[in-house]
Design a protein around this motif. Structure first.
Motif, mmCIF file in Angstrom:
data_model
loop_
_atom_site.group_PDB
_atom_site.id
_atom_site.type_symbol
_atom_site.label_atom_id
_atom_site.label_comp_id
_atom_site.label_asym_id
_atom_site.label_seq_id
_atom_site.Cartn_x
_atom_site.Cartn_y
_atom_site.Cartn_z
ATOM 1 N N ARG A 61 5.411 31.078 -12.090
ATOM 2 C CA ARG A 61 4.538 32.029 -10.552
ATOM 3 C C ARG A 61 4.648 30.997 -9.911
ATOM 4 N NH1 ARG A 61 -0.711 33.497 -14.478
ATOM 5 N NH2 ARG A 61 -1.446 30.634 -15.052
ATOM 6 N N ARG A 98 9.146 37.563 -5.925
ATOM 7 C CA ARG A 98 9.615 38.389 -6.779
ATOM 8 C C ARG A 98 8.603 39.490 -6.560
ATOM 9 N NH1 ARG A 98 9.953 36.875 -12.854
ATOM 10 N NH2 ARG A 98 9.428 38.429 -14.152
ATOM 11 N N SER A 133 12.186 29.739 -3.911
ATOM 12 C CA SER A 133 12.716 31.347 -3.952
ATOM 13 C C SER A 133 13.656 31.068 -2.473
ATOM 14 C CB SER A 133 11.161 32.481 -3.227
ATOM 15 O OG SER A 133 10.210 32.502 -4.737
ATOM 16 N N SER A 138 -1.658 34.455 -6.395
ATOM 17 C CA SER A 138 -0.125 33.948 -7.899
ATOM 18 C C SER A 138 -1.374 33.030 -9.068
ATOM 19 C CB SER A 138 0.364 32.321 -6.978
ATOM 20 O OG SER A 138 -0.185 31.445 -6.726
ATOM 21 N N GLY A 173 7.593 31.252 -7.434
ATOM 22 C CA GLY A 173 8.472 32.949 -7.268
ATOM 23 C C GLY A 173 7.018 33.543 -7.174
ATOM 24 N N THR A 174 6.239 33.506 -7.354
ATOM 25 C CA THR A 174 4.801 34.772 -7.047
ATOM 26 C C THR A 174 5.269 36.043 -6.374
ATOM 27 O OG1 THR A 174 3.387 33.779 -8.779
ATOM 28 C CG2 THR A 174 3.027 35.772 -7.306
ATOM 29 N N ASP A 227 12.668 35.881 -6.461
ATOM 30 C CA ASP A 227 12.349 34.936 -6.737
ATOM 31 C C ASP A 227 13.354 34.638 -7.609
ATOM 32 O OD1 ASP A 227 12.415 37.336 -8.547
ATOM 33 O OD2 ASP A 227 11.224 36.137 -10.169
ATOM 34 N N ASP A 250 8.114 30.263 -0.790
ATOM 35 C CA ASP A 250 7.686 32.007 -1.268
ATOM 36 C C ASP A 250 7.137 32.685 -0.181
ATOM 37 O OD1 ASP A 250 7.777 33.381 -2.923
ATOM 38 O OD2 ASP A 250 6.153 33.055 -3.663
#
Length: 520
Positions: A401, A408, A479, A373, A404-405, A468, A98
């Motif tokens: 999260r 995203r 991600s 996150s 993928g925080t 994400d 990520d």
């Protein structure tokens, strides 16, 4: 003076090693769109790395034993997560995909500090790591007596109990807590982490005295506010006011964690209070994550208080899910009684509703705020996934999260909605956190930057594909669009694939001296 400083930094960036550099470099990134938020640089440049440091940022040609062509891609400082509860190898690998190169456990912190750093150093980590001092565990230790030597499970078991959460301290007990916290700071803790929301009945004077201790040590506090409620008394507004007052009264830097999930729909007045206090010189900072749901354990004190559902906005058991399944009232009550440690996702804001998305946006885009996150570890069938597991099991569970925080945030606020420029968005995930921490933690002066002498923590991003994939029902999806991740000069992720043979992460502590020169 600020403009002059930025001009000088930009000259160093573009002019460094202005002639073609030879093969004495270990790694070169060419043709990428380099973003350095501190100098406001956004230009196609080449980056040269020797050892663990950046030694050249220039438009001139460079060569090395290894060359990465980043044409059409963004070359960004590695992302710095100030609120990462997942501190094992698996969690770090998921976060690396990520874009995270430094994951810090600051809200809760750790205790004992020396032992935690020693254990992580022995195991190795894929990304950089560090932690604050865990006030809650220091309090448990002081009030209930030390548990078995080296038994972290004992502290966790006591934390889940109620005995330590409401007891007011005598002067001698407060001294014991402060002694333990000071010991943690002396061992390199990055500040003091306060889980006030898990012990809302502890004394206000205790929090003030410990904030003063942080000020005297010139380190920040990281506070989960005391209340989660839009109703007075004992509202989120009151809880935020306590943090503001302690910072104002001591001069400490107070960092407010997950501004979004604590403020709920009262972010308007809470935001005005924080902004006004900062205008008066109070040292306050904020973070948020781009989700409408939070995560905690079902037995948390905030879900045991009187009228808690009404206070949090009329939520019911159906707002909670465990392993992707929404709860009914009977199951919610059973878990609270029989398994209070059960992890839950709590849907506080419905981002499909424009009004709720607007509330979330106010926290995520709060002036000077950063992205963090609040991600955690991974479980499978109710049991922790082993630290060295890879790949991430398809059915593993955590809040999305945890995976993928950052992708995203970039997809939502830059690519799709065009709310932020790439330069401003990258600042919130890299240089912004470094700037907040660098006065107390000199190592952070070399993080969050693409500059000569900076640590070679670098992310190469596909600005079209970044997204994400983790969802509430299927969180174990890493991600996309994070093509390369470089940690301390070592390639950890190449073409989106993780290298499990390297563990280049290094410890971040408050006792590391600043070094102005790189590894030349």
């Amino acid at each position: 003076m600020v403009l002059i400083a930025r001009f000088l930094v930009a000259v160093l960036l573009v002019g460094a090693c202005g002639k073609s550099m030879g093969s004495d470099l270990d790694l070169v990134i060419i043709n990428g769109r380099v973003i350095d938020p501190e100098s406001r640089t956004d230009a196609v440049l080449n980056v040269g790395i020797r050892g663990s440091r950046i030694v050249s940022v220039t438009a001139d040609d460079m060569s090395a034993s290894r060359v990465i062509d980043a044409q059409g891609k963004l070359v960004s400082p590695g992302f710095i997560d100030m609120h990462a509860h997942g501190q094992n190898i698996l969690s770090g690998r998921v976060q690396a995909l990520d874009g995270v190169t430094t994951a810090l456990e600051l809200e809760a912190g750790v205790w004992p500090v020396n032992r935690w750093y020693a254990e992580l150093a022995k195991e190795g980590r894929p990304i950089n790591y560090g932690a604050s001092v865990n006030w809650a565990f220091a309090r448990v230790d002081a009030l209930l007596g030390s548990g078995p030597e080296g038994d972290d499970d004992w502290l966790t078991e006591q934390f889940a109990g109620a005995e330590w959460q409401a007891k007011l301290t005598s002067d001698s007990q407060l001294d014991e807590i402060m002694t333990r916290v000071q010991q943690g700071l002396d061992q390199g803790g990055l500040g003091i982490g306060f889980l006030l929301g898990y012990a809302p009945d502890v004394g206000r004077k205790e929090y003030f005295h410990l904030t003063d201790l942080a000020a005297r040590n010139e380190v920040p506090t990281f506070t989960h506010a005391r209340y989660l409620s839009m109703l007075e008394p004992d509202s989120s507004f009151e809880a935020m006011a306590e943090i503001v007052a302690a910072a104002a009264g001591t001069g400490a830097h107070a960092h407010i964690v997950h501004l979004n999930s604590i403020s709920l729909r009262d972010i308007g007045p809470i935001g005005r209070m924080i902004s006004s206090a900062r205008d008066q010189g109070v040292r306050l900072s904020t973070e948020a994550y781009p989700y409408g749901a939070g995560s905690t354990h079902i037995g948390a004190a905030m879900f045991r208080q009187e009228n808690w559902q009404e206070k949090i906005g009329g939520i019911t058991a159906h707002n909670f899910d465990v392993n992707g399944a929404r709860l009914e009232e009977a199951e919610f009550e059973r878990l609270q009684s029989e398994a209070p440690e059960t992890g839950v996702v709590v849907h506080l804001l419905d981002t499909a509703v424009p009004e709720d998305q607007a509330f979330l946006d106010q926290s995520v885009l709060f002036p000077g705020g950063v992205i963090a996150s609040d991600g955690g570890d991974w479980s499978l069938d109710g049991k922790p996934v082993e630290s060295d597991t890879w790949p991430l099991p398809e059915k593993a569970w955590s809040h999305p999260r945890s995976a993928g925080t950052y992708a995203r945030f970039l997809r939502n606020y830059v690519v799709e909605r065009n709310t932020l420029s790439w330069l401003d968005a990258i600042e919130r995930v890299s240089y912004g956190p470094a700037r907040l921490l660098e006065a107390a933690v000199p190592q952070m002066q070399r993080k969050g930057r693409i500059q000569v002498g900076a640590d070679a923590d670098i992310v190469i991003i596909d600005p079209v594909r970044v997204t994400d994939n983790a969802t509430y029902t299927a969180p174990a999806q890493t991600s996309s669009g994070i093509n390369y991740v470089i940690v301390n000069g070592q390639v950890l992720v190449e073409n989106g694939e993780l290298d499990t043979d390297v563990l280049p992460g290094k410890a971040i502590r408050n006792d590391q001296p600043s070094q102005s020169s790189g590894e030349m």
